[in-house]
Design a protein around this motif. Sequence first.
Motif, PDB file in Angstrom:
ATOM      1  N   SER A 190       0.963  -1.069   0.020  1.00 35.40           N
ATOM      2  CA  SER A 190      -0.043  -0.119  -0.099  1.00 35.40           C
ATOM      3  C   SER A 190       0.756   1.331  -0.245  1.00 35.40           C
ATOM      4  CB  SER A 190      -0.829  -0.058   1.247  1.00 35.40           C
ATOM      5  OG  SER A 190      -0.216   0.093   2.505  1.00 35.40           O
ATOM      6  N   GLY A 191       2.258   1.187   0.138  1.00 33.79           N
ATOM      7  CA  GLY A 191       3.026   2.438   0.357  1.00 33.79           C
ATOM      8  C   GLY A 191       3.121   2.809   1.718  1.00 33.79           C
TER       9      GLY A 191
ATOM     10  N   GLU B  77      -7.297  -2.035  -0.641  1.00 34.78           N
ATOM     11  CA  GLU B  77      -7.863  -0.742  -1.085  1.00 34.78           C
ATOM     12  C   GLU B  77      -8.100  -0.082   0.060  1.00 34.78           C
ATOM     13  OE1 GLU B  77      -7.988  -3.581  -2.407  1.00 34.78           O
ATOM     14  OE2 GLU B  77      -8.964  -3.629  -4.754  1.00 34.78           O
TER      15      GLU B  77
ATOM     16  N   THR C  59      -5.100   1.789   1.391  1.00 33.84           N
ATOM     17  CA  THR C  59      -4.475   2.784   0.433  1.00 33.84           C
ATOM     18  C   THR C  59      -5.461   3.989   0.296  1.00 33.84           C
ATOM     19  OG1 THR C  59      -3.407   0.856  -0.859  1.00 33.84           O
ATOM     20  CG2 THR C  59      -3.702   2.921  -1.734  1.00 33.84           C
TER      21      THR C  59
END
Length: 388
Positions: free
Chosen positions: A151-152, A208, A211
């Motif tokens: 997701s970062g 999702e 994120t």
Amino acid sequence: MATSTNTAILQGVRIIDLTSIIFGPLATQMLGDLGADVIKVEAPEGDLLRQVQPSRHRLMGAAFLGANRNKRSVVLDLKTQADRDRLRKLLVDADVMISSIRPAALARLSLDPETLRNENPSLITVFATGYGQDGPYASKPAFDDIVQAVSGLASLPTLRDPEAKPDYSPTILADKLGGVTTAYAVMAALFHRERTGQAQHVEVPMFETLTAFLLAEHMDGATFDEVPRNFGYARMLVPHRRPLQTADGFITILPYTNAQWARFFKTVGRNDMIDHVWVTDMDARSRNIGAVYDMVAHIALTRTTDDWLDLMEQADIPAMPVRNLSDLPNDPHLAATGFFQRIDHPSEGPIWTTRPPIRFLATPARHDHRPAPRLGEHSDEILGPGRE
């Protein structure tokens, strides 16, 4: 415990819980706290979280106790046709089924949403998945660390310091955020059914979900790019955004508005800063926030933590000491609100738990109605004896 004059908000809602670890179980615990009858369906070996230490007794680990109150446990081996039939019988009278089993596996067992809704048109089905089922990651396994990586989130330290290495947040953020999101998704689906009479399928993908949560602020400049590239909310990433060291400890002091910054500098005797553009212009302050924080960090060293708390309260500027987790039971606010509760678990003895943080004045949540169940504790009660 709910009474006739004080009914829990989800009283009468039955949820069949086919989830494990934290993602799904936290969601169903929250719904159970609100009064839902949550039936936790476990394989013969039980939820893997039961084995995570520490524990007093086998299959009753502390993490399991923390995410599974207000549920009843039944054991079903879904590899057998007989137990699949027993599950389908439970689902005929249920309001919601929440599953973290991979959708393809459920389909092979004829437990897909379409099949189940043919048998119970009012059944809301919820998949707590790793990834959305319309993308190439759909069938990949997902755990908290995996989703933090992709997701970062794990790479955020490198945006602050290019020489830093990626790192995980020291809490299972992806799982817990997924759980909270699943709980509100179920509530929304129940409201939709109440309003329209229609059940529906709901998908909550952990990737999702995390994120989108992360990019609420970190989309930043990428919002305006023709091709999004300039990610990262600068105020969160400057090196000096961290707790401030005082003369004897650590504190967070957070002037935010222009007026608060002016009061802060006046309080510390820096009248030369009161009319500075960094104080009077939020845009200029934002562009130079690292230098502003650096200035505050040097000033913080001149007083003790208690002195700063007194000064900031007098100036009406947000400030709080940095706590260790072990400090929290002695926090005066948490003590006054009864946040920590000691209850008697039928098999585990006295244990500490926390009360639900949300207050409903008419329909209060409950934390001690039903302690986390032993594996299969309610199988006879729910399925009937003599099932062999």
